[in-house]
Design an enzyme around this catalytic site. Structure first.
Site, PDB file in Angstrom:
ATOM      1  N   HIS A 151       8.113 -19.015 -23.095  1.00  0.00           N
ATOM      2  CA  HIS A 151       7.781 -17.749 -23.755  1.00  0.00           C
ATOM      3  C   HIS A 151       7.182 -16.807 -22.708  1.00  0.00           C
ATOM      4  O   HIS A 151       6.468 -17.250 -21.805  1.00  0.00           O
ATOM      5  CB  HIS A 151       6.783 -18.007 -24.895  1.00  0.00           C
ATOM      6  CG  HIS A 151       6.591 -16.810 -25.772  1.00  0.00           C
ATOM      7  ND1 HIS A 151       5.799 -15.747 -25.410  1.00  0.00           N
ATOM      8  CD2 HIS A 151       7.124 -16.496 -26.981  1.00  0.00           C
ATOM      9  CE1 HIS A 151       5.843 -14.832 -26.371  1.00  0.00           C
ATOM     10  NE2 HIS A 151       6.641 -15.257 -27.338  1.00  0.00           N
ATOM     11  N   GLY A 165       7.489 -13.390 -34.318  1.00  0.00           N
ATOM     12  CA  GLY A 165       6.051 -13.493 -34.095  1.00  0.00           C
ATOM     13  C   GLY A 165       5.275 -12.943 -35.287  1.00  0.00           C
ATOM     14  O   GLY A 165       5.111 -13.610 -36.306  1.00  0.00           O
ATOM     15  N   GLY A 166       4.840 -11.715 -35.159  1.00  0.00           N
ATOM     16  CA  GLY A 166       3.964 -11.104 -36.167  1.00  0.00           C
ATOM     17  C   GLY A 166       4.462 -11.246 -37.600  1.00  0.00           C
ATOM     18  O   GLY A 166       3.687 -11.582 -38.515  1.00  0.00           O
ATOM     19  N   SER A 181       9.659  -8.091 -32.069  1.00  0.00           N
ATOM     20  CA  SER A 181       9.415  -7.169 -33.187  1.00  0.00           C
ATOM     21  C   SER A 181      10.525  -7.200 -34.237  1.00  0.00           C
ATOM     22  O   SER A 181      10.811  -6.182 -34.861  1.00  0.00           O
ATOM     23  CB  SER A 181       9.169  -5.750 -32.678  1.00  0.00           C
ATOM     24  OG  SER A 181       8.018  -5.720 -31.848  1.00  0.00           O
ATOM     25  N   GLU A 231      14.296 -12.582 -25.598  1.00  0.00           N
ATOM     26  CA  GLU A 231      13.104 -11.850 -26.015  1.00  0.00           C
ATOM     27  C   GLU A 231      12.740 -10.823 -24.949  1.00  0.00           C
ATOM     28  O   GLU A 231      12.025 -11.154 -23.989  1.00  0.00           O
ATOM     29  CB  GLU A 231      11.933 -12.816 -26.207  1.00  0.00           C
ATOM     30  CG  GLU A 231      12.140 -13.836 -27.289  1.00  0.00           C
ATOM     31  CD  GLU A 231      10.826 -14.212 -27.966  1.00  0.00           C
ATOM     32  OE1 GLU A 231      10.774 -14.128 -29.186  1.00  0.00           O
ATOM     33  OE2 GLU A 231       9.863 -14.544 -27.265  1.00  0.00           O
ATOM     34  N   ASN A 235       6.958 -17.972 -34.746  1.00  0.00           N
ATOM     35  CA  ASN A 235       6.045 -18.327 -33.655  1.00  0.00           C
ATOM     36  C   ASN A 235       4.674 -17.799 -34.060  1.00  0.00           C
ATOM     37  O   ASN A 235       4.428 -16.597 -33.975  1.00  0.00           O
ATOM     38  CB  ASN A 235       6.521 -17.682 -32.346  1.00  0.00           C
ATOM     39  CG  ASN A 235       5.520 -17.877 -31.218  1.00  0.00           C
ATOM     40  OD1 ASN A 235       4.597 -18.680 -31.322  1.00  0.00           O
ATOM     41  ND2 ASN A 235       5.693 -17.131 -30.136  1.00  0.00           N
ATOM     42  N   TRP A 236       3.838 -18.704 -34.533  1.00  0.00           N
ATOM     43  CA  TRP A 236       2.521 -18.273 -35.023  1.00  0.00           C
ATOM     44  C   TRP A 236       1.586 -17.853 -33.895  1.00  0.00           C
ATOM     45  O   TRP A 236       0.543 -17.271 -34.129  1.00  0.00           O
ATOM     46  CB  TRP A 236       1.866 -19.402 -35.823  1.00  0.00           C
ATOM     47  CG  TRP A 236       2.472 -19.655 -37.183  1.00  0.00           C
ATOM     48  CD1 TRP A 236       3.560 -19.043 -37.746  1.00  0.00           C
ATOM     49  CD2 TRP A 236       1.999 -20.597 -38.167  1.00  0.00           C
ATOM     50  NE1 TRP A 236       3.792 -19.539 -39.004  1.00  0.00           N
ATOM     51  CE2 TRP A 236       2.852 -20.500 -39.292  1.00  0.00           C
ATOM     52  CE3 TRP A 236       0.949 -21.514 -38.198  1.00  0.00           C
ATOM     53  CZ2 TRP A 236       2.669 -21.284 -40.440  1.00  0.00           C
ATOM     54  CZ3 TRP A 236       0.777 -22.301 -39.338  1.00  0.00           C
ATOM     55  CH2 TRP A 236       1.625 -22.184 -40.446  1.00  0.00           C
ATOM     56  N   LYS A 237       1.937 -18.193 -32.665  1.00  0.00           N
ATOM     57  CA  LYS A 237       1.057 -17.940 -31.511  1.00  0.00           C
ATOM     58  C   LYS A 237      -0.335 -18.521 -31.791  1.00  0.00           C
ATOM     59  O   LYS A 237      -0.435 -19.524 -32.487  1.00  0.00           O
ATOM     60  CB  LYS A 237       1.011 -16.448 -31.190  1.00  0.00           C
ATOM     61  CG  LYS A 237       2.400 -15.821 -31.075  1.00  0.00           C
ATOM     62  CD  LYS A 237       2.370 -14.508 -30.374  1.00  0.00           C
ATOM     63  CE  LYS A 237       3.726 -13.849 -30.482  1.00  0.00           C
ATOM     64  NZ  LYS A 237       3.903 -12.752 -29.556  1.00  0.00           N
ATOM     65  N   GLY A 257       5.719  -7.964 -29.793  1.00  0.00           N
ATOM     66  CA  GLY A 257       4.428  -7.548 -30.318  1.00  0.00           C
ATOM     67  C   GLY A 257       4.145  -6.066 -30.176  1.00  0.00           C
ATOM     68  O   GLY A 257       3.020  -5.619 -30.375  1.00  0.00           O
ATOM     69  N   GLU A 259       4.756 -14.971 -22.754  1.00  0.00           N
ATOM     70  CA  GLU A 259       3.287 -15.035 -22.626  1.00  0.00           C
ATOM     71  C   GLU A 259       2.877 -16.226 -21.762  1.00  0.00           C
ATOM     72  O   GLU A 259       1.854 -16.179 -21.069  1.00  0.00           O
ATOM     73  CB  GLU A 259       2.655 -15.083 -24.031  1.00  0.00           C
ATOM     74  CG  GLU A 259       2.773 -13.729 -24.723  1.00  0.00           C
ATOM     75  CD  GLU A 259       2.861 -13.788 -26.238  1.00  0.00           C
ATOM     76  OE1 GLU A 259       2.524 -14.827 -26.831  1.00  0.00           O
ATOM     77  OE2 GLU A 259       3.275 -12.769 -26.838  1.00  0.00           O
TER      78      GLU A 259
END
Ligand code: PEP
Length: 248
Positions: A95, A231-232, A210, A166, A9-11, A172, A97
């Site tokens: 998600h 993500g990251g 994470s 999640e 997930n590049w966000k 994150g 967010e």
């Protein structure tokens, strides 16, 4: 058991140049084949670029959201039909967010999942509790409520979705759920899916929060963890590839 899925997930990260460099490195790492299913969910404006680079490779691509509506006066929204135009295989829905910053309710998330399915896009349905909810002992109730809304809306098509657990407190933050904590929630979700469909054992329940090159193997060893939403660590080719190999 289904083949594992590792989805990045590049966000809201990247640009044409960094996307090209990242994909080149990931695809080089997958040159001799992928040991599991692999996808990247990218900002929609880059779907054209990513689809051109990844076409014909083991890498699938997806969106980070999809409108519940078909078309019309919904400024800023992107429809499932538009995503299909770019060969999108997956769309993340719900998600945390989106739930947190865009006020998406369980009902909206369920409607998005239904629209995606109707257009042949696999929704990656995210569920997860906040730290306050975990501390209050409400984890199970929260994730079951979030998943129930989708099950109720999509009916027997639920077997076509991917679920991502999640925990919000792990996204994150560098704070990962332990493999045991994650497995416990995955088992609850699996049981809920079993009650809804006879295909539950072949469905994929991803862990996200994470997950990184060091902790992926232990998480992915758990019996009900069928992959990861990353993500990251998906923004660094070497880390993403290490996670992909851990899913073999
Ligand atoms: C995510 O946003 O889906 C996610 C899991 O992020 P991170 O891996 O950075 O925690």
């Amino acid at each position: 058991m289904a083949r594992k899925l590792i989805a990045g997930n590049w966000k809201m990260n990247g640009n044409r140049a960094t996307n090209a460099a990242l994909l080149a490195d990931v695809l080089q790492g997958l040159a001799s084949g992928a040991p599991c299913d692999v996808a990247v969910c990218v900002p929609s404006v880059y779907l054209d670029q990513v689809s051109q680079i990844a076409a014909g490779t083991p890498l699938a691509w997806g969106a980070q959201d999809v409108s519940a509506k078909e078309s019309g006066a919904f400024t800023g929204e992107i429809s499932a039909t538009m995503l299909k135009d770019f060969g999108v295989r997956f769309a993340i829905v719900g998600h945390s967010e989106r739930r947190q910053y865009h006020g998406e309710t369980d009902g909206v998330v369920a409607a998005k999942a239904q629209t995606a399915l109707a257009h042949g896009i696999t929704p990656i349905v995210c569920v997860g509790e906040t730290l306050e909810q975990r501390d209050a002992g409400a984890t199970e109730e929260v994730v079951k409520r979030q998943l129930a809304a989708v099950i109720h809306t999509v009916g027997h098509c639920v077997s076509e979705i991917v679920v991502a657990y999640e925990p919000v407190w792990a996204i994150g933050t560098g704070q990962t759920a332990t493999p045991e904590q994650a497995q416990a929630v995955h088992a609850v979700l699996r049981a809920q899916l079993h009650a809804a469909t006879e295909h539950a054992s072949g469905m994929r329940i991803l862990y996200g929060g994470s997950m990184n090159a060091s902790n992926a193997a232990d998480l992915l060893k758990q019996p009900d963890i069928d992959g990861g939403l990353i993500g990251g660590a998906a923004l660094k080719a070497a880390d993403f590839l290490t996670i992909i190999r851990a899913a073999a």
